[in-house]
Design an enzyme around this catalytic site. Structure first.
Site, PDB file in Angstrom:
ATOM      1  N   LYS A  91     -17.533  -6.253   7.129  1.00  7.26           N
ATOM      2  CA  LYS A  91     -16.274  -6.965   6.954  1.00  7.26           C
ATOM      3  C   LYS A  91     -15.657  -7.179   8.325  1.00  7.26           C
ATOM      4  O   LYS A  91     -15.679  -6.252   9.159  1.00  7.26           O
ATOM      5  CB  LYS A  91     -15.325  -6.094   6.125  1.00  7.26           C
ATOM      6  CG  LYS A  91     -14.704  -6.834   4.962  1.00  7.26           C
ATOM      7  CD  LYS A  91     -13.856  -5.888   4.174  1.00  7.26           C
ATOM      8  CE  LYS A  91     -13.094  -6.607   3.096  1.00  7.26           C
ATOM      9  NZ  LYS A  91     -12.215  -5.724   2.365  1.00  7.26           N
ATOM     10  N   HIS A 145       0.841  -1.203   0.000  1.00  8.60           N
ATOM     11  CA  HIS A 145       0.000   0.000   0.000  1.00  8.60           C
ATOM     12  C   HIS A 145       0.878   1.256   0.000  1.00  8.60           C
ATOM     13  O   HIS A 145       0.635   2.191  -0.753  1.00  8.60           O
ATOM     14  CB  HIS A 145      -0.870   0.061   1.261  1.00  8.60           C
ATOM     15  CG  HIS A 145      -1.948  -0.981   1.366  1.00  8.60           C
ATOM     16  ND1 HIS A 145      -2.071  -1.799   2.463  1.00  8.60           N
ATOM     17  CD2 HIS A 145      -2.950  -1.333   0.539  1.00  8.60           C
ATOM     18  CE1 HIS A 145      -3.111  -2.601   2.303  1.00  8.60           C
ATOM     19  NE2 HIS A 145      -3.659  -2.341   1.132  1.00  8.60           N
ATOM     20  N   SER A 151      -2.963  -7.650   2.971  1.00  3.03           N
ATOM     21  CA  SER A 151      -3.179  -7.522   4.422  1.00  3.03           C
ATOM     22  C   SER A 151      -3.565  -8.877   5.001  1.00  3.03           C
ATOM     23  O   SER A 151      -3.142  -9.222   6.112  1.00  3.03           O
ATOM     24  CB  SER A 151      -4.277  -6.500   4.708  1.00  3.03           C
ATOM     25  OG  SER A 151      -3.914  -5.239   4.219  1.00  3.03           O
ATOM     26  N   ARG A 168      -2.372  -5.994  -8.422  1.00  9.24           N
ATOM     27  CA  ARG A 168      -1.302  -6.947  -8.146  1.00  9.24           C
ATOM     28  C   ARG A 168      -1.155  -7.994  -9.229  1.00  9.24           C
ATOM     29  O   ARG A 168      -0.111  -8.242  -9.748  1.00  9.24           O
ATOM     30  CB  ARG A 168      -1.540  -7.633  -6.800  1.00  9.24           C
ATOM     31  CG  ARG A 168      -1.083  -6.821  -5.644  1.00  9.24           C
ATOM     32  CD  ARG A 168      -1.671  -7.301  -4.369  1.00  9.24           C
ATOM     33  NE  ARG A 168      -3.113  -7.110  -4.364  1.00  9.24           N
ATOM     34  CZ  ARG A 168      -3.862  -7.221  -3.296  1.00  9.24           C
ATOM     35  NH1 ARG A 168      -3.342  -7.569  -2.163  1.00  9.24           N
ATOM     36  NH2 ARG A 168      -5.158  -6.998  -3.376  1.00  9.24           N
TER      37      ARG A 168
HETATM   38  P1  ADP Z   1      -9.867  -3.407  -0.442  1.00  7.01           P
HETATM   39  O1  ADP Z   1     -10.528  -4.171   0.670  1.00  7.01           O
HETATM   40  O2  ADP Z   1     -10.644  -2.236  -0.936  1.00  7.01           O
HETATM   41  O3  ADP Z   1      -9.290  -4.249  -1.551  1.00  7.01           O
HETATM   42  P2  ADP Z   1      -7.190  -3.108   0.534  1.00  7.01           P
HETATM   43  O4  ADP Z   1      -6.800  -2.327   1.737  1.00  7.01           O
HETATM   44  O5  ADP Z   1      -6.972  -4.588   0.595  1.00  7.01           O
HETATM   45  O6  ADP Z   1      -8.678  -2.710   0.313  1.00  7.01           O
HETATM   46  O7  ADP Z   1      -6.456  -2.557  -0.747  1.00  7.01           O
HETATM   47  C1  ADP Z   1      -6.583  -1.212  -1.164  1.00  7.01           C
HETATM   48  C2  ADP Z   1      -5.966  -1.059  -2.521  1.00  7.01           C
HETATM   49  O8  ADP Z   1      -4.571  -1.334  -2.436  1.00  7.01           O
HETATM   50  C3  ADP Z   1      -6.509  -1.996  -3.593  1.00  7.01           C
HETATM   51  O9  ADP Z   1      -6.527  -1.308  -4.825  1.00  7.01           O
HETATM   52  C4  ADP Z   1      -5.499  -3.114  -3.635  1.00  7.01           C
HETATM   53  O10 ADP Z   1      -5.467  -3.744  -4.900  1.00  7.01           O
HETATM   54  C5  ADP Z   1      -4.224  -2.333  -3.381  1.00  7.01           C
HETATM   55  N1  ADP Z   1      -3.189  -3.167  -2.822  1.00  7.01           N
HETATM   56  C6  ADP Z   1      -3.269  -4.024  -1.782  1.00  7.01           C
HETATM   57  N2  ADP Z   1      -2.088  -4.659  -1.565  1.00  7.01           N
HETATM   58  C7  ADP Z   1      -1.239  -4.187  -2.510  1.00  7.01           C
HETATM   59  C8  ADP Z   1       0.129  -4.471  -2.863  1.00  7.01           C
HETATM   60  N3  ADP Z   1       0.827  -5.391  -2.215  1.00  7.01           N
HETATM   61  N4  ADP Z   1       0.676  -3.795  -3.893  1.00  7.01           N
HETATM   62  C9  ADP Z   1      -0.058  -2.895  -4.586  1.00  7.01           C
HETATM   63  N5  ADP Z   1      -1.339  -2.600  -4.334  1.00  7.01           N
HETATM   64  C10 ADP Z   1      -1.936  -3.230  -3.313  1.00  7.01           C
END
Ligand code: ADP
Length: 164
Positions: A41, A17, A128, A90
């Protein structure tokens, strides 16, 4: 002024992130990290804890704001007069859902554009969920999350173990 919104659950924020945040901050005048307050969630961290971690991790990036939002992202984006949504991509597995969301947001508000940034090579496998899974079993997550997050995960699982 070009304002973009980077939405997500951030439960918790990872280096994947953070990489997206830093790159987006270089592309736009202001990036609002919008933390979803989704009560359907099951999150490990409360909204306040997630927000606090994101704020700490991003404190040295000047054009970043951190906010929580409820309800439709399209409404939040409009309220902020941002009209640009940042999402990280990703792998192919992310694509279908992200594509659907971007088309839906455009349908809700045709002024909204979604900008996808591809994940850095070293973080393409990082989520996460996997971090929480490994941390809950006592595995090392060094280098995958910021140090404050590593500590917060350690504390959270220690607290849970004490309670059970
Ligand atoms: P959501 O539940 O909306 O997917 P996340 O917090 O899991 O929320 O992710 C927020 C954003 O960050 C999403 O666009 C996700 O694809 C991106 N994201 C999550 N992990 C990574 C990573 N390792 N590298 C790049 N982008 C990521």
């Amino acid at each position: 002024m070009r304002v973009a919104v980077y939405p997500g659950t951030f439960d918790p924020i990872t280096n994947g992130h953070l990489d997206i945040v830093e790159r987006a901050a270089g592309l736009f005048d202001c990036v609002i990290i919008a933390i979803a307050d989704e009560n359907y969630k099951e999150n490990l961290f409360t909204l306040e804890e997630r927000k606090d971690l994101v704020k700490k991790v991003c404190q040295d990036i000047p054009n970043i704001e951190v906010e929580a939002f409820q309800g439709l992202l399209a409404d939040f984006v409009q309220k902020k007069k941002a009209y640009i949504i940042i999402r990280g991509l990703r792998a192919v597995s992310d694509f279908e859902y992200e594509f659907q969301m971007s088309v839906m947001n455009k349908k809700l508000n045709r002024d909204i554009e979604t900008v996808f940034l591809t994940a850095a090579n070293e973080y393409t496998f990082l989520s996460s969920s996997i971090i929480k899974q490994v941390a809950s079993l006592g595995g090392s997550i060094k280098g995958l999350v910021p140090i404050v997050v590593e500590q917060a995960l350690e504390d959270k699982f220690a607290e849970r173990r004490k309670r059970s």
